[in-house]
Every structure is written in C-alpha cells, then in structure tokens.
Design a protein around this motif. Structure first.
Motif, PDB file in Angstrom:
ATOM      1  N   GLU A 163       0.829  -1.194   0.000  1.00 40.58           N
ATOM      2  CA  GLU A 163       0.000   0.000   0.000  1.00 40.58           C
ATOM      3  C   GLU A 163       0.871   1.253   0.000  1.00 40.58           C
ATOM      4  OE1 GLU A 163      -2.674  -0.209   3.311  1.00 40.58           O
ATOM      5  OE2 GLU A 163      -3.871  -1.849   2.423  1.00 40.58           O
ATOM      6  N   TYR A 164       0.447   2.244  -0.765  1.00 44.95           N
ATOM      7  CA  TYR A 164       1.099   3.547  -0.812  1.00 44.95           C
ATOM      8  C   TYR A 164       0.050   4.612  -0.509  1.00 44.95           C
ATOM      9  CZ  TYR A 164       4.786   0.880  -3.015  1.00 44.95           C
ATOM     10  OH  TYR A 164       5.756  -0.057  -3.271  1.00 44.95           O
ATOM     11  N   TYR A 165       0.478   5.695   0.110  1.00 48.14           N
ATOM     12  CA  TYR A 165      -0.471   6.666   0.639  1.00 48.14           C
ATOM     13  C   TYR A 165      -0.176   8.067   0.120  1.00 48.14           C
ATOM     14  CZ  TYR A 165      -0.708   2.685   3.802  1.00 48.14           C
ATOM     15  OH  TYR A 165      -0.798   1.413   4.313  1.00 48.14           O
ATOM     16  N   ALA A 166      -1.230   8.869  -0.015  1.00 52.03           N
ATOM     17  CA  ALA A 166      -1.063  10.254  -0.457  1.00 52.03           C
ATOM     18  C   ALA A 166      -2.339  11.038  -0.171  1.00 52.03           C
ATOM     19  CB  ALA A 166      -0.741  10.313  -1.947  1.00 52.03           C
ATOM     20  N   ARG A 167      -2.184  12.364  -0.196  1.00 55.34           N
ATOM     21  CA  ARG A 167      -3.343  13.248   0.030  1.00 55.34           C
ATOM     22  C   ARG A 167      -4.240  13.328  -1.201  1.00 55.34           C
ATOM     23  NH1 ARG A 167      -1.536  19.018   2.043  1.00 55.34           N
ATOM     24  NH2 ARG A 167      -3.806  19.321   1.917  1.00 55.34           N
ATOM     25  N   VAL A 168      -3.643  13.189  -2.379  1.00 58.95           N
ATOM     26  CA  VAL A 168      -4.411  13.308  -3.617  1.00 58.95           C
ATOM     27  C   VAL A 168      -3.956  12.217  -4.582  1.00 58.95           C
ATOM     28  CG1 VAL A 168      -2.823  14.972  -4.664  1.00 58.95           C
ATOM     29  CG2 VAL A 168      -5.199  14.902  -5.422  1.00 58.95           C
ATOM     30  N   ILE A 169      -4.912  11.678  -5.336  1.00 56.67           N
ATOM     31  CA  ILE A 169      -4.634  10.577  -6.254  1.00 56.67           C
ATOM     32  C   ILE A 169      -5.177  10.922  -7.637  1.00 56.67           C
ATOM     33  CG2 ILE A 169      -5.082   8.136  -6.762  1.00 56.67           C
ATOM     34  CD1 ILE A 169      -5.466   7.839  -3.650  1.00 56.67           C
ATOM     35  N   PHE A 170      -4.328  10.806  -8.655  1.00 55.78           N
ATOM     36  CA  PHE A 170      -4.736  10.997 -10.043  1.00 55.78           C
ATOM     37  C   PHE A 170      -4.717   9.635 -10.744  1.00 55.78           C
ATOM     38  CE2 PHE A 170      -5.007  15.321  -9.453  1.00 55.78           C
ATOM     39  CZ  PHE A 170      -5.180  16.040 -10.626  1.00 55.78           C
ATOM     40  N   VAL A 171      -5.843   9.290 -11.347  1.00 55.29           N
ATOM     41  CA  VAL A 171      -5.982   8.009 -12.043  1.00 55.29           C
ATOM     42  C   VAL A 171      -5.799   8.265 -13.532  1.00 55.29           C
ATOM     43  CG1 VAL A 171      -7.432   5.983 -12.408  1.00 55.29           C
ATOM     44  CG2 VAL A 171      -7.582   7.255 -10.252  1.00 55.29           C
ATOM     45  N   ASN A 172      -4.683   7.798 -14.072  1.00 53.23           N
ATOM     46  CA  ASN A 172      -4.309   8.045 -15.474  1.00 53.23           C
ATOM     47  C   ASN A 172      -3.780   6.765 -16.111  1.00 53.23           C
ATOM     48  OD1 ASN A 172      -3.579  10.741 -13.836  1.00 53.23           O
ATOM     49  ND2 ASN A 172      -4.334  11.272 -15.862  1.00 53.23           N
ATOM     50  N   ALA A 173      -4.487   5.674 -15.899  1.00 54.33           N
ATOM     51  CA  ALA A 173      -4.007   4.359 -16.322  1.00 54.33           C
ATOM     52  C   ALA A 173      -4.395   4.012 -17.749  1.00 54.33           C
ATOM     53  CB  ALA A 173      -4.538   3.289 -15.363  1.00 54.33           C
ATOM     54  N   SER A 174      -4.996   4.928 -18.479  1.00 55.80           N
ATOM     55  CA  SER A 174      -5.639   4.795 -19.786  1.00 55.80           C
ATOM     56  C   SER A 174      -7.085   4.397 -19.557  1.00 55.80           C
ATOM     57  CB  SER A 174      -4.935   3.833 -20.737  1.00 55.80           C
ATOM     58  OG  SER A 174      -5.258   2.494 -20.463  1.00 55.80           O
ATOM     59  N   ALA A 175      -7.946   4.737 -20.501  1.00 52.16           N
ATOM     60  CA  ALA A 175      -9.390   4.732 -20.265  1.00 52.16           C
ATOM     61  C   ALA A 175      -9.923   3.430 -19.676  1.00 52.16           C
ATOM     62  CB  ALA A 175     -10.127   5.061 -21.566  1.00 52.16           C
ATOM     63  N   ILE A 176      -9.604   2.302 -20.280  1.00 47.40           N
ATOM     64  CA  ILE A 176     -10.181   1.039 -19.819  1.00 47.40           C
ATOM     65  C   ILE A 176      -9.612   0.648 -18.463  1.00 47.40           C
ATOM     66  CG2 ILE A 176     -10.425  -1.426 -20.316  1.00 47.40           C
ATOM     67  CD1 ILE A 176     -10.546  -0.758 -23.272  1.00 47.40           C
ATOM     68  N   ASN A 177      -8.310   0.749 -18.297  1.00 47.11           N
ATOM     69  CA  ASN A 177      -7.711   0.383 -17.019  1.00 47.11           C
ATOM     70  C   ASN A 177      -8.097   1.335 -15.902  1.00 47.11           C
ATOM     71  OD1 ASN A 177      -6.321  -2.072 -17.425  1.00 47.11           O
ATOM     72  ND2 ASN A 177      -4.689  -1.013 -18.508  1.00 47.11           N
ATOM     73  N   SER A 178      -8.321   2.605 -16.199  1.00 47.66           N
ATOM     74  CA  SER A 178      -8.787   3.535 -15.165  1.00 47.66           C
ATOM     75  C   SER A 178     -10.184   3.137 -14.692  1.00 47.66           C
ATOM     76  CB  SER A 178      -8.776   4.972 -15.700  1.00 47.66           C
ATOM     77  OG  SER A 178      -7.452   5.450 -15.837  1.00 47.66           O
TER      78      SER A 178
END
Length: 569
Positions: A298-313
């Motif tokens: 597990e990794y932690y952060a205050r903000v998360i951006f999901v940019n895995a490409s459309a289907i994987n996101s």
C-alpha cells in the motif's frame, strides 16, 4: 530517482499518479514542479529516453524479417498485430495478448503499451483543439449529458501545454477548430495545395489544412531545456525518437519532473484499487501488486490521479469497492463503466490524380493534410448525429521494385520512372456514448496479478453506419469535382479499438446523479481522487483526443494543489 523502502512513512507521498503515459506524465510534471513529492506508478517496465530505444537507429537490413511480423507472432498476438504500428521495429512496446487477457462481449481490439511512457511512445501525434461546437454538442444534439466545461475553461490550458509540447501548425481561422500556439508548419504537397484551393473555392464551410502535429519543426528555448531538438522527419517515431523530435512522456514530462527532485517512479506496479477510508470520507492511498513478485503493498497520499488509460482507469475504479462504495469508487450514480465510446475509422476513399506530373515529393514528413468536421456543425443537416473529420494524404507512384537479382535488381531499385499521383482519405467519426456500451468486471476470472478480467461490450450502431455512407458520398463528390479519377471507397469493417481513442466510462458532468466527475475532473463523491485520461470524456468529438487529455490534466492539477493549500483536500 528516490528509492522506496518498506516503512509506511517512506510509502507516503503528497500525490500519487497512476500511469505514466501522456496524461500521467503531465500530472507528474505539474505536481513535482509545484513542489509536491509525487509517486508515479507504472504497471510495465521502465523505458528511459535514449537508453531504451533498441531499434531507433537500425538500418532496414538489420531486421531479420524486413520489418514485418512473422506469422507465428501474429498467431500469438491476433489483436495487437492488427495495429498499424505493430511491426518488427516497435513490437517490444506493445503488450502480448495472451499475457493480458480481456473479454470481448462484442469484438473489440484493445491496443496497449505497458511501459514507462505508455502509448506516448506510439501515438500518431495529431493534435487538434476542441471548440464549443464539441463541448456544447451533447446539450444541443440531445445525446450523453452536458459537458460541465466550455472552450473558455480549457483554452488557456491548451496554450499552456502546446508551448511545452511543441505543436507544428497553421493559424487557419476555423471557428470549429480553434487555432493554437504553433511552431511553423511543414510543407503540404503540390496536390494537397491544389485540393486545398479547390475546396476553398467551391465550399464555403469546408477546409483542407495542414495536419497539426506534436513535432518540433523549430524548437524554442523551452524545448532545448528539455533536451529535445528539431524533428528529423525520419518517420520512425514508433521506435522512440532519440532526438525528442516528437513529444512523449519519456523525452519530455518525466525527465522534467525528475529534475525537480520530487519524483519517485515505480515501474512493475499493477494498481489493484484505491483505498477509501470511510471514517475520513476520502481516499488515503492505493494498493499495488508487484508485477514480478505478485506481492501487494500500500502507498499513501493526500491526492490521487488516475491516469491508467481509459479502460484500465475504469477497471481500477470499479475494483475499488468498500461498504460505502460497493459498486466501485465514486459510483453513487451507477454510471461508472458505462457510456463508453470510441472513434470510427472504418471508412476510406482512394483515387488517382493525373495532373501535376511536373512535380513530386522530396523527403519525408510526419503528418499530412487534414479536413476538419463539416457535417452538422452549426445545424443538424443529416439523418445522423454529429460528424467526422478526415485525413488527406497524397504521393507520387514510383516504379522501382525489389524484383530481379544482380544487375537487374540494381536497375529496378534505381529506376527513376514515376507514375501519377494517388490521393486518399480516412474517416475519423464521432460515436455516440450509450448506456449499453459499457465495461464490467468478471466475477470469477482474474489475471495473474489478481485483477478481475474486464469485459468490453461496445459496437457500432445505425448512426455509425449512416456516417460511413455519408463520408463515402461527400468525399466521392469532392474527389470527382476536383478531377480525381479511379475513385475507390472502402469499409474495413474493423472492430472498435483500432482507433486507440477509447473514451468514457467515468465521464464528466454537472449532475452527480448522471456522471462520475465534476468540472475539475474530480470524483463527485471523493474529492481527493481525479481522473484526467480518456475515461473522463463525456463525448468523443472528431478530433484526436490526446491534446485535450494533457490540457485537462494540467488544469486539474492546478485546481487540486490550490484546494490542498486551502485545506479542502
């Protein structure tokens, strides 16, 4: 880059970016430049600019199969081998079909590149802005939901990314294809210029322009600071460009982010899900499966951006379940994974041109001419919704060949006799997002990393068929009037997916009841999670989408950081 240790403190960052492709690279650049310690997670292997382009300087005779793909490999990779760039010089940048299974409820060719930089190493580099005709389309035409933004909201961000990326183009003054911050254009061929003038003289609402592209025709100081130099027009872009002549995450945004000292890049990291803390009412991090060891961390952060490409996101969000979100993170609306769409590339048209026999082309060029959308722009004029853009390419036939042996082979290779010109166009049609076009997770099947196998259920409809027919009719008329001969139309009937412009599933919208994201690309229901890749798109327009992803990403990061400073995130 920073080493990752096992303690929770060392696994905690200001921001986490999932994916290192075109949008993920921009998120990394923007966060690190603003001083945030940023973790970028990439499921594939590391690819470093210059160092990891193994074929970039190979000569044609150095490829055992002459650049082509052997039948045995095609049989092992029936989907990806249908992609135009899957050749012997670039196949190492594509995934192997058997290693990454998915379910085609309807035929769908999912083209993927799992490595640092993603498909930014492979994209076709065509870059056009959207206009209000695109952002207002759903509200005006009655499909999908209204976009929560308009052109004025994103225009300054288009300018911001264009200056850094480097876009070669002309100021064309077309209201449905806004001008941008352009480097000088490369030259159109004589026949492209002829057709450009013909269309201008005969059609008040149609245009033939230079195809705007992410190539450094005349590098500026900002590009030199990136370590990039002028495009050499080699047209070997899919190998990775050692000059940085075209934009990629590898040559541009990721090295820029690394220079700040705020970037931690972790390849071989398959993101399983986003962690949601029900007591805090926000996301606290992500679960990551090591692609090699299969261990979860597990990794932690205050903000998360999901940019895995459309289907994987979509897959990651659907797989991020909890008591609060049993059907996927931020999915109170129930539309996550739905209203998925693409671009229709099926239709083509080719012809001959008997004029301009006194001129030919010289050298190479990484783009061609472009015909912006002209159907249903200002009013509904057909029996189908929306419209299409088109490429326009020309060339002069040469009669040299590889036939013969010895002297006859040499003579054939150096035969300078030339035939007439050929012209050709392909359609890029807008498809309509529909609720039945959706992505779902298999309840039983999982891949080797423990991720549910995703089902893709999308296909053509009557609107698409009518659009193909209209493209053939309109282009045939234009070609005929221009004096082109031997006109031949084609319909590849290819499955959706080969456009590699998949969009939607986590769409933006004004109403949380009918959309997943707000006008800042922020989950309506989880304010510290953002999605800025193709998954966020409410509709598809006709333009190539990557420039819009980059602009939306830079805009969203700027907003997220401002909210973090205010304590809202």
């Amino acid at each position: 880059m920073a080493n990752i240790n096992t303690s929770a403190q060392d696994r905690t960052f200001d921001a986490i970016v999932i994916g290192s492709g075109i949008s993920g690279g921009w998120a990394a650049k923007e966060f690190t430049e603003k001083g945030l310690k940023t973790l970028v997670l990439e499921r594939g292997r590391d690819v470093k600019h210059l160092k990891d382009y193994p074929t970039t300087n190979k000569y044609p005779w150095e490829f055992p199969h002459g650049g082509q793909i052997p039948e045995a490999i095609k049989e092992e990779a029936p989907v990806v081998s249908r992609c135009y760039a899957f050749k012997e010089d670039a196949m190492h940048f594509f995934v192997k079909d058997k290693e990454h299974p998915y379910e085609q409820d309807k035929p769908f060719d999912w083209i993927r590149g799992y490595q640092v930089g993603g498909k930014s190493l492979l994209w076709a580099r065509q870059t056009q802005r959207w206009s209000d005709y695109d952002f207002e389309g759903p509200a005006r035409d009655g499909f999908a939901v209204d976009w929560p933004i308009r052109y004025a909201d994103i225009a300054p961000w288009y300018s911001y990314v264009e200056k850094f990326v480097g876009i070669s183009g002309n100021k064309d003054g077309i209201d449905n294809l806004p001008d941008g911050e352009f480097l000088p254009p490369m030259e159109l061929t004589a026949v492209e210029q002829y057709f450009q003038k013909f269309v201008k003289d005969n059609y008040k609402d149609r245009h033939v322009i230079y195809g705007r592209c992410a190539h450094l025709s005349e590098p500026q100081q900002i590009h030199i600071e990136q370590g990039r130099v002028q495009c050499q027009k080699r047209n070997l872009c899919q190998r990775g460009c050692p000059f940085g002549g075209y934009f990629s995450s590898n040559s541009s945004t990721l090295p820029w982010a690394e220079k700040t000292g705020n970037l931690t890049l972790r390849p071989h990291s398959v993101v399983h899900s986003v962690i949601y803390d029900e007591k805090k009412g926000k996301a606290t991090g992500v679960r990551v499966v090591d692609a090699k060891t299969k261990e979860m961390t597990e990794y932690y952060a205050r903000v998360i951006f999901v940019n895995a490409s459309a289907i994987n996101s979509n897959l990651i969000l659907l797989n991020s379940t909890s008591s609060r979100f049993p059907n996927g993170l931020g999915n109170d609306s129930g539309v996550l994974g739905k209203y998925f769409a693409f671009h229709n590339y099926r239709a083509t048209i080719y012809a001959d041109h008997d004029g301009h026999m006194d001129v030919t082309t010289d050298g190479r060029r990484p783009t061609s001419a472009y015909i912006p959308r002209f159907r249903n722009v200002k009013k509904q004029e057909t029996d189908f919704l929306r419209g299409y853009a088109a490429g326009f390419d020309t060339g002069r036939r040469k009669w040299n060949s590889h036939d013969g042996i010895g002297k006859s082979l040499k003579d054939n290779l150096f035969n300078e006799e030339m035939g007439n010109w050929y012209v050709g166009s392909h359609m890029m049609g807008e498809t309509i997002p529909k609720e039945i076009s959706q992505l779902t997770l298999d309840k039983d099947k999982k891949d080797e990393w423990g991720m549910p196998v995703i089902h893709v259920n999308i296909g053509y409809d009557d609107n698409d068929e009518k659009m193909v027919k209209d493209f053939h009719e309109q282009m045939t008329e234009m070609y005929t009037k221009a004096g082109f001969t031997n006109i031949r139309t084609g319909d590849s009937k290819q499955a959706p997916g080969l456009d590699i412009h998949e969009m939607g599933g986590a769409r933006m919208g004004k109403d949380p009841k009918t959309s997943v994201l707000n006008k800042w690309n922020q989950l309506h229901d989880v304010n510290n999670v953002f999605v800025t890749d193709g998954a966020c798109m409410t509709s598809t327009s006709t333009q190539n989408p990557s420039l819009t992803y980059m602009a939306l990403t830079a805009r969203a990061v700027d907003y997220a950081v401002s909210q973090m400073k205010k304590g809202e995130i």
